[in-house]
Scaffold this motif. Sequence first.
Motif, PDB file in Angstrom:
ATOM      1  N   ASP A  18       0.835  -1.203   0.000  1.00 12.73           N
ATOM      2  CA  ASP A  18       0.000   0.000   0.000  1.00 12.73           C
ATOM      3  C   ASP A  18       0.871   1.254   0.000  1.00 12.73           C
ATOM      4  OD1 ASP A  18      -2.455  -1.250  -0.086  1.00 12.73           O
ATOM      5  OD2 ASP A  18      -2.758  -1.219   2.087  1.00 12.73           O
ATOM      6  N   SER A  19       1.877   1.259   0.866  1.00 14.55           N
ATOM      7  CA  SER A  19       2.794   2.404   0.905  1.00 14.55           C
ATOM      8  C   SER A  19       3.681   2.444  -0.326  1.00 14.55           C
ATOM      9  CB  SER A  19       3.653   2.333   2.175  1.00 14.55           C
ATOM     10  OG  SER A  19       2.854   2.453   3.336  1.00 14.55           O
ATOM     11  N   GLY A  20       4.123   1.265  -0.793  1.00 14.07           N
ATOM     12  CA  GLY A  20       4.965   1.220  -1.977  1.00 14.07           C
ATOM     13  C   GLY A  20       4.253   1.733  -3.216  1.00 14.07           C
ATOM     14  N   ARG A  21       2.943   1.497  -3.287  1.00  9.00           N
ATOM     15  CA  ARG A  21       2.187   1.999  -4.438  1.00  9.00           C
ATOM     16  C   ARG A  21       2.167   3.518  -4.476  1.00  9.00           C
ATOM     17  NH1 ARG A  21      -2.276  -2.774  -3.618  1.00  9.00           N
ATOM     18  NH2 ARG A  21      -1.203  -4.291  -4.947  1.00  9.00           N
ATOM     19  N   LEU A  22       2.139   4.131  -3.312  1.00  7.28           N
ATOM     20  CA  LEU A  22       2.235   5.592  -3.286  1.00  7.28           C
ATOM     21  C   LEU A  22       3.604   6.045  -3.776  1.00  7.28           C
ATOM     22  CD1 LEU A  22       0.457   6.564   0.062  1.00  7.28           C
ATOM     23  CD2 LEU A  22      -0.453   6.568  -2.272  1.00  7.28           C
ATOM     24  N   GLY A  23       4.645   5.280  -3.434  1.00  6.15           N
ATOM     25  CA  GLY A  23       5.972   5.616  -3.931  1.00  6.15           C
ATOM     26  C   GLY A  23       6.036   5.570  -5.447  1.00  6.15           C
ATOM     27  N   ILE A  24       5.481   4.513  -6.037  1.00  7.34           N
ATOM     28  CA  ILE A  24       5.492   4.410  -7.493  1.00  7.34           C
ATOM     29  C   ILE A  24       4.617   5.486  -8.120  1.00  7.34           C
ATOM     30  CG2 ILE A  24       4.866   2.933  -9.435  1.00  7.34           C
ATOM     31  CD1 ILE A  24       7.501   2.232  -7.912  1.00  7.34           C
ATOM     32  N   ALA A  25       3.509   5.829  -7.485  1.00  5.69           N
ATOM     33  CA  ALA A  25       2.680   6.928  -7.990  1.00  5.69           C
ATOM     34  C   ALA A  25       3.482   8.219  -8.037  1.00  5.69           C
ATOM     35  CB  ALA A  25       1.440   7.100  -7.119  1.00  5.69           C
ATOM     36  N   ALA A  26       4.262   8.486  -6.980  1.00  9.42           N
ATOM     37  CA  ALA A  26       5.082   9.696  -6.955  1.00  9.42           C
ATOM     38  C   ALA A  26       6.170   9.654  -8.024  1.00  9.42           C
ATOM     39  CB  ALA A  26       5.708   9.876  -5.572  1.00  9.42           C
ATOM     40  N   VAL A  27       6.767   8.486  -8.230  1.00  5.26           N
ATOM     41  CA  VAL A  27       7.759   8.345  -9.304  1.00  5.26           C
ATOM     42  C   VAL A  27       7.114   8.655 -10.648  1.00  5.26           C
ATOM     43  CG1 VAL A  27       9.199   6.685 -10.559  1.00  5.26           C
ATOM     44  CG2 VAL A  27       9.214   6.702  -8.055  1.00  5.26           C
ATOM     45  N   ALA A  28       5.912   8.134 -10.860  1.00  8.22           N
ATOM     46  CA  ALA A  28       5.207   8.376 -12.122  1.00  8.22           C
ATOM     47  C   ALA A  28       4.897   9.861 -12.309  1.00  8.22           C
ATOM     48  CB  ALA A  28       3.917   7.552 -12.157  1.00  8.22           C
ATOM     49  N   VAL A  29       4.501  10.530 -11.230  1.00  7.45           N
ATOM     50  CA  VAL A  29       4.234  11.969 -11.318  1.00  7.45           C
ATOM     51  C   VAL A  29       5.511  12.719 -11.684  1.00  7.45           C
ATOM     52  CG1 VAL A  29       3.550  14.029 -10.042  1.00  7.45           C
ATOM     53  CG2 VAL A  29       2.282  11.906  -9.723  1.00  7.45           C
ATOM     54  N   GLY A  30       6.618  12.363 -11.057  1.00 11.32           N
ATOM     55  CA  GLY A  30       7.888  13.015 -11.375  1.00 11.32           C
ATOM     56  C   GLY A  30       8.290  12.815 -12.825  1.00 11.32           C
ATOM     57  N   LEU A  31       8.097  11.597 -13.309  1.00  6.31           N
ATOM     58  CA  LEU A  31       8.428  11.289 -14.696  1.00  6.31           C
ATOM     59  C   LEU A  31       7.547  12.094 -15.649  1.00  6.31           C
ATOM     60  CD1 LEU A  31      10.253   9.330 -16.335  1.00  6.31           C
ATOM     61  CD2 LEU A  31       8.351   7.710 -16.292  1.00  6.31           C
ATOM     62  N   ALA A  32       6.252  12.145 -15.352  1.00  6.20           N
ATOM     63  CA  ALA A  32       5.334  12.902 -16.197  1.00  6.20           C
ATOM     64  C   ALA A  32       5.641  14.396 -16.161  1.00  6.20           C
ATOM     65  CB  ALA A  32       3.893  12.648 -15.743  1.00  6.20           C
ATOM     66  N   GLN A  33       5.938  14.925 -14.965  1.00  5.61           N
ATOM     67  CA  GLN A  33       6.268  16.345 -14.846  1.00  5.61           C
ATOM     68  C   GLN A  33       7.502  16.690 -15.663  1.00  5.61           C
ATOM     69  OE1 GLN A  33       4.622  18.969 -12.777  1.00  5.61           O
ATOM     70  NE2 GLN A  33       5.795  20.034 -14.350  1.00  5.61           N
TER      71      GLN A  33
END
Length: 388
Positions: free
Chosen positions: A247-262
């Motif tokens: 659950d916590s790791g999924r938030l980490g990957i979500a943040a990585v994805a946001v950084g990549l998209a940004q």
Amino acid sequence: MILLSPCPATRLLPSTDAEDIVALARDFAANELTPRVAQAEAAGAFPRDVFRRLGALGLLGMPYPEEVGGAGLPYEVYLQVLEEIAGAWASVGVGLSVHVMACYPLATFGTDEQRERWLPELLGGELLGGYCLSEADAGSDPGAMRTRAERTPDGYRISGSKAWVTHGGDADFYTLFARTSEERSRGISCFLVAGDADGLNPQAPEHKMGLTGSTTATLDYDGVQVDGDRLVGDEGAGLSIALQALDSGRLGIAAVAVGLAQSSLDHAVRYAQERETFGRPIIEHQGLGFLLADMAAAVASARAVTLDAARLRDRGLPFGQQASIAKLVATDAAMKVTTDAVQVLGGYGYTKEFPVERHMREAKVMQIFEGTNQIQRMVIARGLARGA
């Protein structure tokens, strides 16, 4: 390769200390990651030294308590730091997220003695972690795992193989989940295994379309002996521990994805401001301007839903369903935004002269690991059925 200067996203942070930490991460990313990323990714070189630097800066233990060597930061701050790192170098962002997730079982379910013995080095960067849950025939269904941990007079003997292990063969320790009984939900236990344990043999790294600076490998456990004090939590509680960590790791990957998209959005906007057709910058042409507007909306939406889930976590409220929503929304957005960034740059976007082609390749796996986006939809739907 041409590098375009990023345009930092406007952030709403809970304190001036948090602002300083995110600024520190942004400076580190710009000065130490961006100059290295293209060459390292092209060579498939794993940047082990970067993780030591992240540990020295206190960025590996951000969400963990200060008494065990962490920084005691809210998850919403950690995720925004992670976004900065991933925007510069996605392989490092994924590695940071996996390391933090690998520390979660020990930090949350370990005894005081276990935490005092191992966590300071893990959070300080001396040791790098990996997370061994998936198997070749038990990826989306971890309850079907076959790796076994059999009791011995001194502890446990572990046999089996774990697939898709980030840092496989490079990590100094692995948080491993193995079957200790035939019960499906209560038959899995969690162990902390040294990376150099006898009988632990990494296979050749996978050849991936992206994240080539991040080692991914299958690990074979050939009768690996671990002492009894390396059992984390109660025997049989491993599946619950693993799912909480995810659950916590999924938030980490979500943040990585946001950084990549940004990052892709930043490059696309800068290119559209500088490239001219028909006598004016292409960003002023409505067709392209609207495309960029949709990209910006997707990034902002992904960041908002990710931080919303993080704030629930920080307050001790249920956040599992929101974590799945964040992972789904953010990684789908990253795939769309990086693809559109290539389109904005036209032929140049398809070359390695600009980083957007790499971003597009890196974004794809975000929809797959830490639970495929089809699994996230199942989790969300089940939560709705329960009235959550």
